[in-house]
Design a protein around this motif. Structure first.
Motif, PDB file in Angstrom:
ATOM      1  N   TYR A   1     -21.519  54.880  35.992  1.00  0.00           N
ATOM      2  CA  TYR A   1     -21.230  53.466  36.234  1.00  0.00           C
ATOM      3  C   TYR A   1     -19.754  53.202  35.948  1.00  0.00           C
ATOM      4  O   TYR A   1     -19.261  53.512  34.864  1.00  0.00           O
ATOM      5  N   VAL A   2     -19.080  52.641  36.949  1.00  0.00           N
ATOM      6  CA  VAL A   2     -17.648  52.385  36.848  1.00  0.00           C
ATOM      7  C   VAL A   2     -17.408  50.888  36.992  1.00  0.00           C
ATOM      8  O   VAL A   2     -17.861  50.273  37.966  1.00  0.00           O
ATOM      9  N   LYS A   3     -16.716  50.315  36.033  1.00  0.00           N
ATOM     10  CA  LYS A   3     -16.441  48.887  36.101  1.00  0.00           C
ATOM     11  C   LYS A   3     -15.522  48.574  37.265  1.00  0.00           C
ATOM     12  O   LYS A   3     -14.572  49.311  37.548  1.00  0.00           O
ATOM     13  N   LEU A   4     -15.826  47.477  37.946  1.00  0.00           N
ATOM     14  CA  LEU A   4     -15.058  47.060  39.112  1.00  0.00           C
ATOM     15  C   LEU A   4     -13.574  46.954  38.778  1.00  0.00           C
ATOM     16  O   LEU A   4     -13.200  46.409  37.734  1.00  0.00           O
ATOM     17  N   HIS A   5     -12.733  47.520  39.639  1.00  0.00           N
ATOM     18  CA  HIS A   5     -11.271  47.517  39.530  1.00  0.00           C
ATOM     19  C   HIS A   5     -10.737  48.413  38.417  1.00  0.00           C
ATOM     20  O   HIS A   5      -9.550  48.384  38.129  1.00  0.00           O
ATOM     21  N   GLN A   6     -11.627  49.220  37.814  1.00  0.00           N
ATOM     22  CA  GLN A   6     -11.174  50.198  36.825  1.00  0.00           C
ATOM     23  C   GLN A   6     -11.186  51.591  37.454  1.00  0.00           C
ATOM     24  O   GLN A   6     -11.781  51.803  38.515  1.00  0.00           O
ATOM     25  N   ASN A   7     -10.539  52.548  36.817  1.00  0.00           N
ATOM     26  CA  ASN A   7     -10.574  53.925  37.291  1.00  0.00           C
ATOM     27  C   ASN A   7     -11.864  54.597  36.843  1.00  0.00           C
ATOM     28  O   ASN A   7     -12.369  54.328  35.754  1.00  0.00           O
ATOM     29  N   SER A   8     -12.383  55.453  37.690  1.00  0.00           N
ATOM     30  CA  SER A   8     -13.594  56.191  37.329  1.00  0.00           C
ATOM     31  C   SER A   8     -13.266  57.237  36.272  1.00  0.00           C
ATOM     32  O   SER A   8     -12.102  57.625  36.103  1.00  0.00           O
TER      33      SER A   8
ATOM     34  N   PRO B   1     -21.998  40.676  33.336  1.00  0.00           N
ATOM     35  CA  PRO B   1     -22.624  39.425  33.779  1.00  0.00           C
ATOM     36  C   PRO B   1     -21.805  38.219  33.339  1.00  0.00           C
ATOM     37  O   PRO B   1     -21.034  38.294  32.379  1.00  0.00           O
ATOM     38  N   ASP B   2     -21.957  37.131  34.071  1.00  0.00           N
ATOM     39  CA  ASP B   2     -21.355  35.864  33.663  1.00  0.00           C
ATOM     40  C   ASP B   2     -22.289  35.192  32.669  1.00  0.00           C
ATOM     41  O   ASP B   2     -23.477  34.994  32.944  1.00  0.00           O
ATOM     42  N   TYR B   3     -21.747  34.817  31.513  1.00  0.00           N
ATOM     43  CA  TYR B   3     -22.557  34.186  30.481  1.00  0.00           C
ATOM     44  C   TYR B   3     -22.577  32.665  30.664  1.00  0.00           C
ATOM     45  O   TYR B   3     -21.583  32.060  31.069  1.00  0.00           O
ATOM     46  N   SER B   4     -23.703  32.077  30.348  1.00  0.00           N
ATOM     47  CA  SER B   4     -23.795  30.640  30.107  1.00  0.00           C
ATOM     48  C   SER B   4     -24.809  30.472  28.973  1.00  0.00           C
ATOM     49  O   SER B   4     -25.493  31.441  28.609  1.00  0.00           O
TER      50      SER B   4
ATOM     51  N   HIS C   1     -31.454  51.284  36.479  1.00  0.00           N
ATOM     52  CA  HIS C   1     -30.168  51.534  35.823  1.00  0.00           C
ATOM     53  C   HIS C   1     -30.327  51.382  34.306  1.00  0.00           C
ATOM     54  O   HIS C   1     -29.700  50.519  33.690  1.00  0.00           O
ATOM     55  N   SER C   2     -31.157  52.217  33.723  1.00  0.00           N
ATOM     56  CA  SER C   2     -31.446  52.091  32.290  1.00  0.00           C
ATOM     57  C   SER C   2     -30.214  52.356  31.432  1.00  0.00           C
ATOM     58  O   SER C   2     -30.107  51.827  30.320  1.00  0.00           O
ATOM     59  N   ASN C   3     -29.269  53.158  31.923  1.00  0.00           N
ATOM     60  CA  ASN C   3     -28.053  53.435  31.158  1.00  0.00           C
ATOM     61  C   ASN C   3     -27.029  52.317  31.250  1.00  0.00           C
ATOM     62  O   ASN C   3     -25.992  52.355  30.606  1.00  0.00           O
ATOM     63  N   CYS C   4     -27.319  51.336  32.094  1.00  0.00           N
ATOM     64  CA  CYS C   4     -26.423  50.188  32.235  1.00  0.00           C
ATOM     65  C   CYS C   4     -27.293  48.936  32.408  1.00  0.00           C
ATOM     66  O   CYS C   4     -27.058  48.111  33.298  1.00  0.00           O
ATOM     67  N   ALA C   5     -28.304  48.825  31.539  1.00  0.00           N
ATOM     68  CA  ALA C   5     -29.310  47.776  31.690  1.00  0.00           C
ATOM     69  C   ALA C   5     -28.726  46.375  31.575  1.00  0.00           C
ATOM     70  O   ALA C   5     -29.221  45.427  32.192  1.00  0.00           O
ATOM     71  N   SER C   6     -27.654  46.216  30.792  1.00  0.00           N
ATOM     72  CA  SER C   6     -27.056  44.889  30.616  1.00  0.00           C
ATOM     73  C   SER C   6     -26.009  44.585  31.677  1.00  0.00           C
ATOM     74  O   SER C   6     -25.461  43.483  31.709  1.00  0.00           O
ATOM     75  N   CYS C   7     -25.731  45.553  32.555  1.00  0.00           N
ATOM     76  CA  CYS C   7     -24.680  45.393  33.563  1.00  0.00           C
ATOM     77  C   CYS C   7     -25.218  44.713  34.820  1.00  0.00           C
ATOM     78  O   CYS C   7     -26.395  44.795  35.145  1.00  0.00           O
ATOM     79  N   CYS C   8     -24.307  44.100  35.544  1.00  0.00           N
ATOM     80  CA  CYS C   8     -24.582  43.682  36.910  1.00  0.00           C
ATOM     81  C   CYS C   8     -24.098  44.818  37.798  1.00  0.00           C
ATOM     82  O   CYS C   8     -22.894  44.996  38.001  1.00  0.00           O
ATOM     83  N   VAL C   9     -25.046  45.605  38.318  1.00  0.00           N
ATOM     84  CA  VAL C   9     -24.719  46.799  39.107  1.00  0.00           C
ATOM     85  C   VAL C   9     -24.735  46.431  40.585  1.00  0.00           C
ATOM     86  O   VAL C   9     -25.538  45.624  41.039  1.00  0.00           O
ATOM     87  N   VAL C  10     -23.850  47.055  41.355  1.00  0.00           N
ATOM     88  CA  VAL C  10     -23.757  46.786  42.776  1.00  0.00           C
ATOM     89  C   VAL C  10     -25.110  47.001  43.446  1.00  0.00           C
ATOM     90  O   VAL C  10     -25.842  47.942  43.128  1.00  0.00           O
TER      91      VAL C  10
END
Length: 326
Positions: free
Chosen positions: A42-49, A139-142, A288-297
């Motif tokens: 999992y690579v964060k958007l706009h970051q390097n892999s 994710p965007d928090y509210s 995506h259990s290794n990135c469960a808290s992420c918003c994945v593409v």
């Protein structure tokens, strides 16, 4: 030795280098291949892999004769080095400024020779390593909040006036953070309290949202604006919590003999974080259990048109990050 390695890894992460999220063996931003089932990265958007290594960790500790490396990208075309994709002579691959369309299966074929010392007989060996790489964003928090205030009666305009004033106070508390109150509501109920009889209380609910008008101005041109909006919403949450806690403190210390008719009910504040994903992204803990808290593409055959937290099925979608179903 294991303790030193663990400490080294922790310190490396704490120094600001992003720790790769992956199901494969990795060390200091280098991820080794594994034959068989492809590992997920999992690579964060706009970051390097992270750097993908075209061999497994065990093989990397051995001598390799005449190695060659062939990388195939998600579009099933041979990858060559360019301004976005960096491939070294030793078969290491890194993708710069990772975007949604770069998600998918990356395959590397390693070819090398084994040579028998006695006969100089050569044999070519080939190994294939698969890496499933996904773009993700935070994710965007509210925050959904609920509080209670006492009131003289459930009948009368003063409850409406108080409700509007409270909303204005809360908005002013966080106006510099580009956050605001949305979906405010209240209901008046009669509550029987042991040893205090029947009293009237306002049950107030509202959501704290980081997208007040003009919120993009707080991004300062940052492409990862969710990092900024999430930091702002956390500050807004803290200010609101401090505001209500101060109400309880004031009443207990200054009005301990006679409380005003309308006052904050101590310990009534409830705060729940709500996560949302930008269009084209979603959460899937099972996938995506290794990135469960992420918003994945969103993967092909799925899409996400709004700020929901899940990707919906659409068999006609052929790309990663779809925002609509054609």
């Amino acid at each position: 030795m294991r303790t030193w390695v663990l400490l080294s890894a922790v310190l490396w992460c704490l120094t600001g280098v992003r720790c790769p999220r992956s199901t494969l063996f990795n060390t200091k931003g280098f991820i080794y291949g594994k034959t068989g089932q492809p590992g997920k990265i999992y690579v964060k958007l706009h970051q390097n892999s992270p750097v993908l290594i075209c061999m497994d960790f065990k093989l990397s500790k051995k001598e390799i004769v005449d190695p060659t490396y062939l990388w195939i990208g998600p579009n099933e075309k041979t990858l060559t080095g360019n301004n976005r994709i960096n491939i070294t002579k030793t078969g290491q691959l890194m993708v710069k400024d990772f975007l949604e369309p770069l998600s998918g299966l990356y395959t590397c074929t390693l070819s090398y020779k084994t040579v028998k010392a006695e006969t100089q007989e050569e044999k070519t060996v080939k190994k294939r390593y698969d890496f499933m790489v996904f773009a993700y964003r935070e994710p965007d928090y509210s925050y959904q909040m609920a509080v209670r205030f006492t009131t003289k009666s459930c009948i009368g305009r003063y409850n409406d006036v108080f409700f509007r004033v409270l909303k204005k106070i809360l908005d002013n508390l966080m106006s510099d953070l580009s956050c605001h109150v949305i979906e405010p509501s209240y209901k008046c109920h009669s509550v029987e309290i042991p040893e205090h009889g029947l009293i009237h209380e306002l049950f107030i609910a509202f959501q704290v949202n980081p997208f007040a008008p003009g919120w993009k101005g707080a991004c300062n041109g940052s492409v990862d604006c969710e990092d900024i909006t999430n930091r702002n919403i956390l500050q807004a949450r803290d200010r609101i919590e401090e505001f209500f806690w101060s109400q309880a403190y004031i009443f207990y210390h200054n009005f301990n003999k006679t409380l005003p008719a309308m006052h904050f009910v101590d310990h009534s504040l409830q705060v729940v974080r709500l996560d949302s994903c930008r269009p084209g992204f979603g959460k899937d803990e099972s996938l995506h259990s290794n990135c469960a808290s992420c918003c994945v593409v969103c993967s092909p055959a799925t899409f996400s048109p709004d700020v929901d937290v899940t990707c919906q099925t659409c068999v006609s979608v052929l790309i990663y990050g779809a925002k609509s179903c054609p």
